[in-house]
Write a protein that holds these residues in place. Structure first.
Motif, PDB file in Angstrom:
ATOM      1  N   LEU A  74       0.832  -1.213   0.000  1.00  0.00           N
ATOM      2  CA  LEU A  74       0.000   0.000   0.000  1.00  0.00           C
ATOM      3  C   LEU A  74       0.861   1.256   0.000  1.00  0.00           C
ATOM      4  O   LEU A  74       0.578   2.223  -0.726  1.00  0.00           O
ATOM      5  N   VAL A  75       1.912   1.245   0.804  1.00  0.00           N
ATOM      6  CA  VAL A  75       2.830   2.388   0.841  1.00  0.00           C
ATOM      7  C   VAL A  75       3.481   2.593  -0.518  1.00  0.00           C
ATOM      8  O   VAL A  75       3.612   3.739  -1.006  1.00  0.00           O
ATOM      9  N   MET A  76       3.875   1.500  -1.166  1.00  0.00           N
ATOM     10  CA  MET A  76       4.538   1.601  -2.457  1.00  0.00           C
ATOM     11  C   MET A  76       3.597   2.145  -3.527  1.00  0.00           C
ATOM     12  O   MET A  76       3.988   2.989  -4.347  1.00  0.00           O
ATOM     13  N   VAL A  77       2.350   1.687  -3.519  1.00  0.00           N
ATOM     14  CA  VAL A  77       1.373   2.202  -4.486  1.00  0.00           C
ATOM     15  C   VAL A  77       1.190   3.702  -4.300  1.00  0.00           C
ATOM     16  O   VAL A  77       1.209   4.479  -5.272  1.00  0.00           O
ATOM     17  N   THR A  78       1.035   4.132  -3.055  1.00  0.00           N
ATOM     18  CA  THR A  78       0.850   5.561  -2.779  1.00  0.00           C
ATOM     19  C   THR A  78       2.055   6.376  -3.227  1.00  0.00           C
ATOM     20  O   THR A  78       1.908   7.432  -3.864  1.00  0.00           O
ATOM     21  N   ALA A  79       3.255   5.867  -2.914  1.00  0.00           N
ATOM     22  CA  ALA A  79       4.469   6.605  -3.274  1.00  0.00           C
ATOM     23  C   ALA A  79       4.636   6.709  -4.783  1.00  0.00           C
ATOM     24  O   ALA A  79       5.000   7.771  -5.309  1.00  0.00           O
ATOM     25  N   VAL A  80       4.371   5.614  -5.496  1.00  0.00           N
ATOM     26  CA  VAL A  80       4.537   5.622  -6.956  1.00  0.00           C
ATOM     27  C   VAL A  80       3.543   6.580  -7.604  1.00  0.00           C
ATOM     28  O   VAL A  80       3.903   7.360  -8.506  1.00  0.00           O
ATOM     29  N   VAL A  81       2.287   6.552  -7.174  1.00  0.00           N
ATOM     30  CA  VAL A  81       1.279   7.437  -7.760  1.00  0.00           C
ATOM     31  C   VAL A  81       1.639   8.900  -7.501  1.00  0.00           C
ATOM     32  O   VAL A  81       1.576   9.744  -8.412  1.00  0.00           O
ATOM     33  N   LEU A  82       2.033   9.223  -6.270  1.00  0.00           N
ATOM     34  CA  LEU A  82       2.408  10.601  -5.962  1.00  0.00           C
ATOM     35  C   LEU A  82       3.619  11.044  -6.778  1.00  0.00           C
ATOM     36  O   LEU A  82       3.668  12.181  -7.264  1.00  0.00           O
ATOM     37  N   GLN A  83       4.607  10.143  -6.936  1.00  0.00           N
ATOM     38  CA  GLN A  83       5.797  10.497  -7.705  1.00  0.00           C
ATOM     39  C   GLN A  83       5.462  10.738  -9.169  1.00  0.00           C
ATOM     40  O   GLN A  83       5.955  11.691  -9.785  1.00  0.00           O
ATOM     41  N   GLU A  84       4.617   9.884  -9.742  1.00  0.00           N
ATOM     42  CA  GLU A  84       4.243  10.057 -11.148  1.00  0.00           C
ATOM     43  C   GLU A  84       3.478  11.360 -11.356  1.00  0.00           C
ATOM     44  O   GLU A  84       3.717  12.086 -12.330  1.00  0.00           O
ATOM     45  N   VAL A  85       2.556  11.659 -10.447  1.00  0.00           N
ATOM     46  CA  VAL A  85       1.793  12.910 -10.562  1.00  0.00           C
ATOM     47  C   VAL A  85       2.721  14.114 -10.401  1.00  0.00           C
ATOM     48  O   VAL A  85       2.616  15.095 -11.141  1.00  0.00           O
ATOM     49  N   ARG A  86       3.657  14.030  -9.451  1.00  0.00           N
ATOM     50  CA  ARG A  86       4.606  15.126  -9.233  1.00  0.00           C
ATOM     51  C   ARG A  86       5.502  15.335 -10.458  1.00  0.00           C
ATOM     52  O   ARG A  86       5.733  16.482 -10.873  1.00  0.00           O
TER      53      ARG A  86
END
Length: 414
Positions: free
Chosen positions: A206-218
């Motif tokens: 779950l942490v990895m999914v959140t981090a990847v999505v935030l990084q891609e959006v950023r």
């Protein structure tokens, strides 16, 4: 509505309207995004096709939770080496010594812990320092003495292989302490209520999914701020959906077995850290600069010699880490360890999108290239393909990847 439209170009379908035009427009956007980012996504698509092929041919054995876990453990040290090798290749160099250095550090760890009973955490630190020393010596010769990296690392390959034989006196040395073994074979501990899944692994997913999505959006927001080309929003959403689905699927597979291997956590930290450095840090941009156009980089004030030295020092540390992992997994140091690891790491980098001329490549690409080779190895083993044909197939895969790179650059140039 006017009926005189025969002399005018058809207007695009308004946003939100359904119909063939809208559907065709979305498909065109997706295909155009894939064409413009073929270097980035080509091998990822190839990896997916290879996984599907072997999953069908093995009757579902490839993606069994136990086999996926073993796939991570068996290829972890190659993936660690591939990260460092990708940086070396982006900088316009090559390192042929990493396999022998891996074996030498494993032998050094065995001598410390088995022969001299040094505490394994202290031994790990000393092994990483040994890798840093080896990498820095090669980096000094390449960056400041001006000796080509091919020659220096070829000599290093012979030197470290010989030192490994001297340390081990031609014999296998083991076993390692239990704590050190867990680096190569251990899993995260199970905590929390019984959910039929490994709770910590689910939380990490779950942490990895959140981090990847935030990084891609950023990253997408930053590209738009600098007026850079970005993929269409539909393609971006499709990309995020595929990434999230892949991470969730892998998390559930691992959580249904013994959980995430410890070495996978190490790999995750390395990928996140080096990915950030290569995308955002000055050091990463300078590596791309000296590999892409060395004279221009010098004129821009880039300290090319210092960067080259640091790249090889970093490669030495990662080779030492890989040596610790492979020795811990085998629970012994062997004089024959690390044979052809340098070729596997180089192949992973080129399959993952690195360019022969330097200046091109990503850390994630190196991981994808390593996984392509790992899935090929694992799938062919499950199908009982002989080692002779395995070498042929992996050679053809490398040739196809480099050929694709050449074709893609010619097409982009035209």
């Amino acid at each position: 509505m006017s009926t005189d439209v025969t002399a005018k170009s058809p207007a695009p379908a308004p946003p939100g309207k359904s119909g063939p035009a809208a559907g065709g427009g979305l498909l065109r956007l997706v295909l155009d995004g894939m064409r413009r980012n073929m270097r980035q996504y080509g091998m990822l698509i190839a990896l997916g096709l290879i996984v599907v092929f072997f999953e069908v041919r093995t009757g579902g054995d490839l993606l069994l939770p136990r086999n996926v876990s073993n796939l991570v453990l068996q290829n972890s040290y190659i993936l660690i080496l591939a990260i460092g090798m990708m940086l070396v290749i982006i900088a316009g160099h090559i390192d042929l010594s990493v396999g022998s250095l891996t074996a030498f550090v494993g032998a050094f760890a065995a001598v410390l812990t088995v022969s001299h009973h040094v505490a394994w955490p202290v031994a790990v630190v000393l092994c990483l320092l040994m890798g840093a020393v080896a990498g820095s010596v090669q980096g000094l010769l390449i960056a400041y003495a001006g000796i080509p990296s091919f020659i220096v690392t070829l000599a290093g390959m012979l030197l470290f292989r010989g030192l490994t034989e001297i340390l081990l006196q031609g014999q296998t040395l083991g076993p390692f302490p239990g704590g050190l073994q867990k680096i190569g074979n251990g899993f995260l501990p199970a905590v929390g209520p019984n959910t039929n899944y490994h709770n910590i692994t689910l939380l990490l997913g779950l942490v990895m999914v959140t981090a990847v999505v935030l990084q891609e959006v950023r990253d997408r927001r930053r590209q738009r701020e600098f007026s850079l080309d970005v993929v269409p929003v539909q393609f971006f959403a499709l990309k995020l959906a595929i990434i999230v689905a892949a991470i969730a699927w892998l998390t559930l597979l691992l959580a249904s077995y013994n959980g995430a291997p410890i070495v996978l956590i190490i790999l995750g930290v390395l990928v996140a850290g080096y990915g950030y450095v290569m995308r955002n840090a000055v050091f990463g941009r300078h590596i791309y600069a000296i590999g892409g156009n060395l004279p221009a980089a010098k004129l821009s004030g880039v300290k090319d010699k210092r960067i080259t030295f640091q790249v090889f020092l970093n490669m030495g540390v990662l080779a030492a880490l890989a040596g610790i992992v492979v020795a811990a997994r085998l629970n012994a140091a062997s004089p024959k360890a690390g044979v052809s690891y340098e070729l596997e790491a180089i192949a992973s980098s080129f399959i993952g999108g690195a360019s022969m001329s330097g200046g091109v490549g990503t850390v994630l690409g190196a991981i994808i290239g390593g996984l392509v080779l790992g899935v090929l190895n694992n799938g062919m083993n499950l199908l009982s393909v002989g080692t002779d044909w395995q070498q042929v197939i992996k050679g053809l895969a490398l040739l196809a990847a480099v050929g694709f790179d050449v074709w893609n650059k010619r097409k982009s140039g035209s």
